[in-house]
Design a protein around this motif. Structure first.
Motif, PDB file in Angstrom:
ATOM      1  N   ARG A 121       0.834  -1.208   0.000  1.00  6.90           N
ATOM      2  CA  ARG A 121       0.000   0.000   0.000  1.00  6.90           C
ATOM      3  C   ARG A 121       0.869   1.259   0.000  1.00  6.90           C
ATOM      4  NH1 ARG A 121      -1.567   3.935   2.757  1.00  6.90           N
ATOM      5  NH2 ARG A 121      -0.479   3.358   4.651  1.00  6.90           N
ATOM      6  N   LEU A 122       1.917   1.265   0.813  1.00  7.33           N
ATOM      7  CA  LEU A 122       2.815   2.419   0.872  1.00  7.33           C
ATOM      8  C   LEU A 122       3.527   2.620  -0.467  1.00  7.33           C
ATOM      9  CD1 LEU A 122       4.357   1.934   4.416  1.00  7.33           C
ATOM     10  CD2 LEU A 122       2.849   3.802   3.699  1.00  7.33           C
ATOM     11  N   HIS A 123       3.967   1.531  -1.080  1.00  8.95           N
ATOM     12  CA  HIS A 123       4.637   1.621  -2.380  1.00  8.95           C
ATOM     13  C   HIS A 123       3.703   2.235  -3.415  1.00  8.95           C
ATOM     14  CE1 HIS A 123       5.879   0.085  -6.356  1.00  8.95           C
ATOM     15  NE2 HIS A 123       7.081   0.375  -5.906  1.00  8.95           N
ATOM     16  N   GLU A 124       2.463   1.784  -3.456  1.00  9.18           N
ATOM     17  CA  GLU A 124       1.488   2.327  -4.411  1.00  9.18           C
ATOM     18  C   GLU A 124       1.219   3.811  -4.142  1.00  9.18           C
ATOM     19  OE1 GLU A 124      -0.837  -1.893  -5.144  1.00  9.18           O
ATOM     20  OE2 GLU A 124      -1.813  -0.323  -3.959  1.00  9.18           O
ATOM     21  N   GLU A 125       1.119   4.160  -2.859  1.00  6.31           N
ATOM     22  CA  GLU A 125       0.900   5.562  -2.505  1.00  6.31           C
ATOM     23  C   GLU A 125       2.065   6.421  -2.979  1.00  6.31           C
ATOM     24  OE1 GLU A 125       0.292   6.265   1.674  1.00  6.31           O
ATOM     25  OE2 GLU A 125       0.374   8.436   1.427  1.00  6.31           O
ATOM     26  N   GLY A 126       3.295   5.928  -2.754  1.00 10.18           N
ATOM     27  CA  GLY A 126       4.477   6.664  -3.195  1.00 10.18           C
ATOM     28  C   GLY A 126       4.511   6.841  -4.706  1.00 10.18           C
ATOM     29  N   GLN A 127       4.156   5.781  -5.433  1.00  7.74           N
ATOM     30  CA  GLN A 127       4.132   5.862  -6.891  1.00  7.74           C
ATOM     31  C   GLN A 127       3.105   6.893  -7.369  1.00  7.74           C
ATOM     32  OE1 GLN A 127       6.133   4.388  -9.195  1.00  7.74           O
ATOM     33  NE2 GLN A 127       7.332   3.786  -7.412  1.00  7.74           N
ATOM     34  N   GLU A 128       1.959   6.957  -6.692  1.00  9.73           N
ATOM     35  CA  GLU A 128       0.943   7.950  -7.067  1.00  9.73           C
ATOM     36  C   GLU A 128       1.449   9.374  -6.853  1.00  9.73           C
ATOM     37  OE1 GLU A 128      -2.729   7.101  -5.047  1.00  9.73           O
ATOM     38  OE2 GLU A 128      -2.729   5.033  -5.753  1.00  9.73           O
ATOM     39  N   PHE A 129       2.119   9.598  -5.724  1.00 12.70           N
ATOM     40  CA  PHE A 129       2.646  10.941  -5.454  1.00 12.70           C
ATOM     41  C   PHE A 129       3.721  11.318  -6.476  1.00 12.70           C
ATOM     42  CE2 PHE A 129       0.919  10.570  -1.061  1.00 12.70           C
ATOM     43  CZ  PHE A 129       0.167  11.726  -1.097  1.00 12.70           C
ATOM     44  N   LEU A 130       4.592  10.375  -6.811  1.00 13.82           N
ATOM     45  CA  LEU A 130       5.636  10.669  -7.804  1.00 13.82           C
ATOM     46  C   LEU A 130       5.029  10.956  -9.176  1.00 13.82           C
ATOM     47  CD1 LEU A 130       8.374   8.085  -6.799  1.00 13.82           C
ATOM     48  CD2 LEU A 130       8.404  10.565  -6.443  1.00 13.82           C
ATOM     49  N   ALA A 131       3.977  10.234  -9.528  1.00 15.59           N
ATOM     50  CA  ALA A 131       3.306  10.487 -10.811  1.00 15.59           C
ATOM     51  C   ALA A 131       2.679  11.886 -10.820  1.00 15.59           C
ATOM     52  CB  ALA A 131       2.235   9.431 -11.061  1.00 15.59           C
ATOM     53  N   GLU A 132       2.129  12.296  -9.683  1.00 17.27           N
ATOM     54  CA  GLU A 132       1.546  13.636  -9.598  1.00 17.27           C
ATOM     55  C   GLU A 132       2.618  14.709  -9.738  1.00 17.27           C
ATOM     56  OE1 GLU A 132      -2.084  12.275  -6.641  1.00 17.27           O
ATOM     57  OE2 GLU A 132      -0.681  13.799  -5.952  1.00 17.27           O
ATOM     58  N   VAL A 133       3.786  14.486  -9.128  1.00 19.24           N
ATOM     59  CA  VAL A 133       4.883  15.450  -9.243  1.00 19.24           C
ATOM     60  C   VAL A 133       5.346  15.532 -10.696  1.00 19.24           C
ATOM     61  CG1 VAL A 133       7.293  15.905  -8.621  1.00 19.24           C
ATOM     62  CG2 VAL A 133       5.652  15.260  -6.855  1.00 19.24           C
ATOM     63  N   ARG A 134       5.487  14.368 -11.333  1.00 19.75           N
ATOM     64  CA  ARG A 134       5.887  14.376 -12.749  1.00 19.75           C
ATOM     65  C   ARG A 134       4.880  15.160 -13.592  1.00 19.75           C
ATOM     66  NH1 ARG A 134       6.508   8.759 -11.987  1.00 19.75           N
ATOM     67  NH2 ARG A 134       8.595   8.354 -11.279  1.00 19.75           N
ATOM     68  N   GLU A 135       3.604  14.964 -13.320  1.00 20.39           N
ATOM     69  CA  GLU A 135       2.564  15.662 -14.079  1.00 20.39           C
ATOM     70  C   GLU A 135       2.660  17.176 -13.870  1.00 20.39           C
ATOM     71  OE1 GLU A 135      -1.387  14.132 -13.545  1.00 20.39           O
ATOM     72  OE2 GLU A 135      -2.275  16.015 -14.211  1.00 20.39           O
ATOM     73  N   ILE A 136       2.874  17.589 -12.627  1.00 18.86           N
ATOM     74  CA  ILE A 136       3.007  19.026 -12.333  1.00 18.86           C
ATOM     75  C   ILE A 136       4.192  19.606 -13.102  1.00 18.86           C
ATOM     76  CG2 ILE A 136       3.618  20.704 -10.538  1.00 18.86           C
ATOM     77  CD1 ILE A 136       2.040  18.888  -8.571  1.00 18.86           C
ATOM     78  N   LEU A 137       5.326  18.899 -13.052  1.00 18.37           N
ATOM     79  CA  LEU A 137       6.524  19.392 -13.733  1.00 18.37           C
ATOM     80  C   LEU A 137       6.361  19.361 -15.249  1.00 18.37           C
ATOM     81  CD1 LEU A 137       9.259  17.771 -11.494  1.00 18.37           C
ATOM     82  CD2 LEU A 137       8.534  20.154 -11.510  1.00 18.37           C
TER      83      LEU A 137
END
Length: 60
Positions: free
Chosen positions: A33-49
């Motif tokens: 669950r933590l790994h999936e949460e981390g991947q979601e946050f990183l994807a959001e950061v990539r999208e913002i950038l």
């Protein structure tokens, strides 16, 4: 500056997740669950950038 804060908040949470996973204090389900949460946050950061919403700051 709000976009910088969005990026900062997400990356701070990813750092917390990494620390939790490195500490081996969770079982497999929680780790997944933590790994999936981390991947979601990183994807959001990539999208913002990628959308150019992040500010680039020159450091001295």
């Amino acid at each position: 500056m709000a976009n910088d804060q969005e990026i900062h908040d997400r990356l701070s949470r990813v750092e917390e997740i990494i620390e939790q996973l490195d500490a081996d204090e969770c079982d497999l389900d929680e780790g997944t669950r933590l790994h999936e949460e981390g991947q979601e946050f990183l994807a959001e950061v990539r999208e913002i950038l990628d959308n150019g919403r992040g500010d680039v700051v020159e450091l001295e």
